[in-house]
Scaffold this active site. Structure first.
Site, PDB file in Angstrom:
ATOM      1  N   CYS A  91       0.838  -1.204   0.000  1.00  0.00           N
ATOM      2  CA  CYS A  91       0.000   0.000   0.000  1.00  0.00           C
ATOM      3  C   CYS A  91       0.877   1.260   0.000  1.00  0.00           C
ATOM      4  O   CYS A  91       1.607   1.501  -0.951  1.00  0.00           O
ATOM      5  CB  CYS A  91      -0.961  -0.044   1.188  1.00  0.00           C
ATOM      6  SG  CYS A  91      -2.174   1.267   1.235  1.00  0.00           S
ATOM      7  N   HIS A 134      -8.220  -3.360  -3.097  1.00  0.00           N
ATOM      8  CA  HIS A 134      -7.030  -2.902  -2.395  1.00  0.00           C
ATOM      9  C   HIS A 134      -6.795  -3.788  -1.166  1.00  0.00           C
ATOM     10  O   HIS A 134      -7.713  -4.354  -0.605  1.00  0.00           O
ATOM     11  CB  HIS A 134      -7.213  -1.442  -1.969  1.00  0.00           C
ATOM     12  CG  HIS A 134      -5.939  -0.755  -1.601  1.00  0.00           C
ATOM     13  ND1 HIS A 134      -4.986  -0.421  -2.536  1.00  0.00           N
ATOM     14  CD2 HIS A 134      -5.444  -0.352  -0.394  1.00  0.00           C
ATOM     15  CE1 HIS A 134      -3.971   0.169  -1.933  1.00  0.00           C
ATOM     16  NE2 HIS A 134      -4.230   0.215  -0.640  1.00  0.00           N
ATOM     17  N   ASP A 144      -9.615  -2.480  -7.305  1.00  0.00           N
ATOM     18  CA  ASP A 144      -9.054  -1.442  -6.434  1.00  0.00           C
ATOM     19  C   ASP A 144      -9.447  -0.068  -6.977  1.00  0.00           C
ATOM     20  O   ASP A 144      -8.903   0.396  -7.976  1.00  0.00           O
ATOM     21  CB  ASP A 144      -7.531  -1.582  -6.382  1.00  0.00           C
ATOM     22  CG  ASP A 144      -6.882  -0.681  -5.346  1.00  0.00           C
ATOM     23  OD1 ASP A 144      -7.530   0.289  -4.888  1.00  0.00           O
ATOM     24  OD2 ASP A 144      -5.715  -0.942  -4.986  1.00  0.00           O
TER      25      ASP A 144
END
Length: 290
Positions: free
Chosen positions: A166, A258, A223
């Protein structure tokens, strides 16, 4: 020889807000992600030297979580770059997973100057109070200092890789553009484009010409925070970049969003996470980090 497997991983007891207590680095989970999923993975530290250490980065003492096989030296090195929640239990667990496979794995706290995200109740507050204030140049300097520490404590810096998630996935790209000593990097759903700020003056796509090592990018088709168009732009930039950069690869998982590797969150996609983990291990081995 390192074998890509995750058989040593067993389920972890879930945490909840009432039992949450901030402890040592690598312990507990951020308040913003509680309650933690019952499928959270826990890797034991049997046979490992594991725990908190400190790294001198200029005038700053940077805490870091380190795991490595007990009593062994000349180990391949993986720098684990944490996500928005800092060096919490999941990041420490990833370090232990690598260590079980023969690596010296170390995760520095790159938020040490900005504060502790663990106690903030929302991701939005973490973004505003922590992420927006982290200077890329300081994060990269802290990673340089962490690499130096690893080289002085049993690591073989001729076999150096980074693995970021991330927020840390973006930094993994930037570090591959920063350190010529790096053999390769794996970036899990790291942003490639974005706003330019005083703290973050350039994004990975802006510095493709500086890539010193090939990167494996692992992303989710669902995502919403990372449009597929940005991945396509990065692919095109890499195709016109340095020869070494052209060895980079992207894997996009169709059902994943995500944070699909984050086993402590509802976003976790076990099949994709396990496939990505195996690909990452093979990637490191193929590029001399094993």
């Amino acid at each position: 020889m390192l074998k890509p497997e995750i058989d040593s991983l067993v389920p972890h007891v879930p945490f909840n807000r009432r039992t949450f207590i901030k402890a040592a680095l690598g312990s507990g989970f951020a308040a913003a992600v509680l309650p933690v999923s019952a499928q959270t993975i826990h890797t034991d530290s049997e046979g490992l030297e594991a725990g908190e250490i400190a790294v001198h980065s200029g005038d700053t003492l940077v805490p870091a979580y380190r795991a490595q096989p007990q009593g062994k030296t000349q180990l391949p090195v993986i720098i684990v770059i944490h996500e928005a929640f800092g060096v919490h239990e999941h990041i420490a667990d990833v370090c232990r997973r690598f260590a079980k496979l023969g690596y010296l794995a170390i995760a520095p706290d790159l938020f040490v100057r900005q504060g502790d995200p663990m106690s903030l109740p929302t991701v939005q507050q973490i973004s505003q109070q922590i992420l927006s204030k982290v200077k890329d140049e300081e994060a990269l300097a802290d990673l340089d200092a962490t690499v130096a520490w690893a080289g002085e404590h049993g690591g073989d810096l001729n076999r150096l890789g980074v693995n970021g998630f991330c927020w840390g996935g973006r930094i993994a790209w930037l570090y591959a553009e920063h350190n010529p000593q790096l053999k390769t990097a794996v970036a899990w759903y790291g942003h490639l484009v974005g706003e330019h700020t005083a703290a973050a003056p350039a994004n990975p796509i802006d510095r493709v010409g500086d890539l010193h090592a090939p990167v494996l990018g692992l992303y989710g088709l669902q995502d919403k925070s990372i449009p597929q168009a940005s991945i396509e732009r990065m692919k095109q930039a890499i195709a016109h970049g340095p020869q070494v950069a052209r060895g980079s690869q992207f894997v996009v998982y169709g059902d994943a969003g995500h944070a699909f590797f984050a086993d402590y969150r509802p976003s976790y996609k076990r099949a994709d996470a396990e496939d990505g983990w195996r690909r990452a291990l093979v990637w490191f081995k193929q590029h001399g980090v094993a």
